[in-house]
Scaffold this active site. Structure first.
Site, PDB file in Angstrom:
ATOM      1  CD  GLU A 171      -2.870  -1.001   2.454  1.00  0.00           C
ATOM      2  OE1 GLU A 171      -2.516  -0.294   3.433  1.00  0.00           O
ATOM      3  OE2 GLU A 171      -3.894  -1.693   2.452  1.00  0.00           O
ATOM      4  CD  GLU A 256      -4.408  -5.691   3.800  1.00  0.00           C
ATOM      5  OE1 GLU A 256      -3.195  -5.863   3.529  1.00  0.00           O
ATOM      6  OE2 GLU A 256      -4.814  -4.767   4.537  1.00  0.00           O
TER       7      GLU A 256
HETATM    8  C1  IDC Z   1      -2.246  -3.502  10.428  1.00  0.00           C
HETATM    9  C2  IDC Z   1      -2.425  -4.471  11.558  1.00  0.00           C
HETATM   10  C3  IDC Z   1      -2.078  -3.771  12.836  1.00  0.00           C
HETATM   11  C4  IDC Z   1      -0.669  -3.202  12.722  1.00  0.00           C
HETATM   12  C5  IDC Z   1      -0.566  -2.318  11.504  1.00  0.00           C
HETATM   13  C6  IDC Z   1       0.848  -1.785  11.294  1.00  0.00           C
HETATM   14  O1  IDC Z   1      -3.752  -4.948  11.570  1.00  0.00           O
HETATM   15  O2  IDC Z   1      -2.170  -4.640  13.922  1.00  0.00           O
HETATM   16  O3  IDC Z   1      -0.385  -2.452  13.868  1.00  0.00           O
HETATM   17  O4  IDC Z   1      -0.923  -3.041  10.355  1.00  0.00           O
HETATM   18  O5  IDC Z   1       0.884  -0.901  10.205  1.00  0.00           O
HETATM   19  C7  IDC Z   1      -3.923  -2.271   5.838  1.00  0.00           C
HETATM   20  C8  IDC Z   1      -2.552  -2.844   5.770  1.00  0.00           C
HETATM   21  C9  IDC Z   1      -2.307  -3.794   6.897  1.00  0.00           C
HETATM   22  C10 IDC Z   1      -2.924  -3.280   8.179  1.00  0.00           C
HETATM   23  C11 IDC Z   1      -4.436  -3.292   7.985  1.00  0.00           C
HETATM   24  C12 IDC Z   1      -5.229  -2.862   9.233  1.00  0.00           C
HETATM   25  O6  IDC Z   1      -2.244  -3.444   4.533  1.00  0.00           O
HETATM   26  O7  IDC Z   1      -0.915  -3.933   7.041  1.00  0.00           O
HETATM   27  O8  IDC Z   1      -2.577  -4.144   9.231  1.00  0.00           O
HETATM   28  N1  IDC Z   1      -4.756  -2.399   6.869  1.00  0.00           N
HETATM   29  O9  IDC Z   1      -4.909  -1.551   9.577  1.00  0.00           O
HETATM   30  N2  IDC Z   1      -4.512  -1.519   4.919  1.00  0.00           N
HETATM   31  C13 IDC Z   1      -5.699  -1.117   5.368  1.00  0.00           C
HETATM   32  C14 IDC Z   1      -5.889  -1.683   6.622  1.00  0.00           C
END
Ligand code: IDC
Length: 545
Positions: A171, A256
């Site tokens: 992302e 995702e």
């Molecule tokens: C999130 C995890 C969270 C962590 C974070 C770190 O759920 O626990 O602290 O990353 O950056 C995304 C991302 C994915 C995220 C997820 C939820 O690709 O890495 O994971 N998210 O926030 N894009 C939208 C949402």
């Protein structure tokens, strides 16, 4: 040459263990059985085709569903073959996404994770499912060199497996599409040295601006653009961006999504998730859900004990199991494969049907009802005499055994009728799409008109499949006219027919008078010159007609 992954024998398994020197696999050899045949053997390599993804062995849109691992650096305890097996056996995943943790500067958090990645990939290949290698970063463009060397190595070792999909950049955040595109254009050639597999490219604003990518796509024939959503946060507006991208005819992949809020936490938003799921189904978008994790947050499918299912876990298992009930590869025998003799009565209409031998010149007529197999169609009395194939709905198909003396172009003339139009046929041989044809309204179900498409048919015996991408038409017969390299030419005045008027137009032009409406169509022998030879070929063809 692609390596077959239908790991039906221990032998094949050992062979892949040799090719991929991950000694890790070998102790599992004994467990491999014919039952391991999964979606990859069925669909083959995934390929972007317009705004759909098809398979190298399956020419219709493919939709596969599964789960995403969590950041490898934070939930590495799940990065093993045991989890892969559970995801395939219990959750019925057809695809898994490996989110290799990469920091905002574009460097791998923990180099050791690559070993775990390889063992997960090996396990996914053994299970015959798809596996995404995700460079899980929010700043990958800051360090293209790291991504280049990583993907080059993984593509070298795994790029020959149809199972593998490369995801270049999880992302991007607030960076322009042109920056992301510039990054992707540096990484893609590293992969293409070894593999023509599907490549997923993330899009700006946490992979939401898929529309921006669609307006300025990357020049590569097997790329899909990534759309991510979280059902607790995102709705119709973001689907609108997805629709805009699809309308630009690019392939979109939801590598995702979450049932919860965009921060990864909160409870499952069932209503919004259902809206998203049905939108993805109607657009045949493949997806992976976030995440295989036991971190204390709503998106984790595992609870604090590391193994029991959370609310999200139960929900995902239910959805993925429901998908398994209808997934094509589990339910439909491949066309051309023998139906189970115990359970299928021979079809009196098609048994003993002979292969249609097409000659290298002239025309051969094939009655549409002389298919060797079909799905969903019915025969009815035809106003032109005999029977025609009718009740063709979207997803129905007919398959014909043909034999062609040498690979060459044939002009197919379909006698078709349609009350309301909108019909779309995809022609394929051995899973390769050869061309498509639209069938507009002809004024009634028995008002027959002729529609033409030119296809390059492969040499030898094959099964030609007519697949209704959109139904709503009847077919009475198909006339094959050998066209050699001249097939697409001839209709120089673009009136839809090859007739004496085209010869007159060409003759006049050769004499220095008038224009060619379609100069390409005047190059009948395909030698990139328009001269008297083309006129002679055209006249001969008219005489034959
Ligand atoms: C999130 C995890 C969270 C962590 C974070 C770190 O759920 O626990 O602290 O990353 O950056 C995304 C991302 C994915 C995220 C997820 C939820 O690709 O890495 O994971 N998210 O926030 N894009 C939208 C949402």
């Amino acid at each position: 040459m692609k390596i077959q992954k239908a790991l039906s024998t221990v032998c094949a398994f050992v062979m892949s263990a040799v090719l991929l020197p991950q000694v890790l696999f070998v102790p599992e050899c004994a467990e491999v059985s014919a039952a391991e045949s999964g979606p990859v053997s069925y669909y083959g390599q995934l390929q972007a085709s317009g705004n759909r993804i098809i398979g190298s062995s399956y020419s219709e849109p493919v939709q596969v569903k599964g789960m995403s691992f969590f950041w490898s650096n934070w939930q590495g305890q799940y990065w093993n073959s045991g989890t892969v097996d559970r995801m395939v056996n219990e959750f019925k995943c057809e695809i898994l996404r490996c989110s290799l943790g990469v920091d905002d500067q574009g460097s791998i958090y923990s180099g050791g994770d690559v070993g775990a990645l390889r063992s997960v990939m090996d396990a996914a290949i053994a299970k015959d499912i798809y596996v995404i290698v995700d460079w899980h970063s929010h700043g990958a463009h800051n360090n293209p060199n790291a991504a280049k060397s990583f993907f080059s190595e993984i593509a070298r070792d795994y790029g020959q497996y149809d199972n593998v999909i490369f995801e270049l950049y999880n992302e991007p955040t607030q960076v322009s599409w042109s920056t992301v595109k510039g990054y992707a254009e540096q990484v893609i050639p590293e992969i293409r040295k070894y593999s023509d597999n599907l490549i997923l490219v993330g899009t700006p604003t946490w992979s939401q601006d898929v529309d921006q990518a669609a307006y300025d796509p990357i020049n590569d024939s097997n790329v899909a653009y990534v759309l991510h959503f979280y059902a607790g946060t995102h709705g119709g507006d973001l689907r609108g961006k997805g629709d805009a991208a699809l309308n630009k005819n690019v392939a979109v992949f939801v590598s995702e999504w979450g049932t919860v809020n965009a921060d990864g936490d909160g409870s499952v938003n069932v209503g919004s998730s259902e809206q998203w799921l049905s939108w993805m189904d109607s657009n045949k978008l493949s997806w992976c859900n976030w995440a295989i994790s036991s971190k204390a947050e709503g998106s984790s499918i595992f609870g604090g004990d590391g193994s029991s299912l959370t609310e999200a876990g139960n929900y995902l298992k239910k959805i993925l199991n429901a998908h398994a009930e209808t997934a094509v590869w589990r339910t439909v025998p491949k066309s051309g494969t023998d139906p189970d003799p115990q359970t299928t009565e021979p079809d009196p209409q098609t048994q003993n049907r002979e292969r249609l031998a097409l000659s290298g010149s002239g025309s051969t007529v094939l009655e549409a009802e002389s298919y060797t197999s079909m799905s969903g169609v019915e025969l009815e009395d035809c106003a032109q005499g005999g029977k025609n194939v009718g009740y063709i709905e979207s997803g129905d198909w007919m398959s014909y055994s043909i034999s062609v003396p040498q690979a060459m172009k044939y002009e197919l003339t379909l006698d078709a009728a349609s009350e309301s139009g909108g019909g779309q046929i995809a022609f394929s041989c051995g899973g390769n799409t050869l061309g498509t044809l639209n069938i507009p309204a002809t004024g009634g179900w028995q008002n027959w008109q002729q529609f033409k498409v030119t296809l390059e048919l492969p040499a030898g015996d094959s099964d030609l499949k007519l697949y209704a991408q959109q139904g709503g038409f009847n077919v009475d017969r198909i006339t094959f006219t050998a066209a050699g390299s001249q097939a697409s030419g001839g209709d120089i005045n673009r009136d839809g027919n090859v007739s004496a008027a085209d010869a007159v137009m060409l003759q006049k032009w050769l004499l220095g008078a008038g224009n060619l409406t379609d100069p390409e169509a005047a190059d009948l022998n395909g030698d990139h010159k328009i001269n008297a030879v083309d006129l002679t070929l055209l006249k001969r063809r008219l005489l034959r007609q």
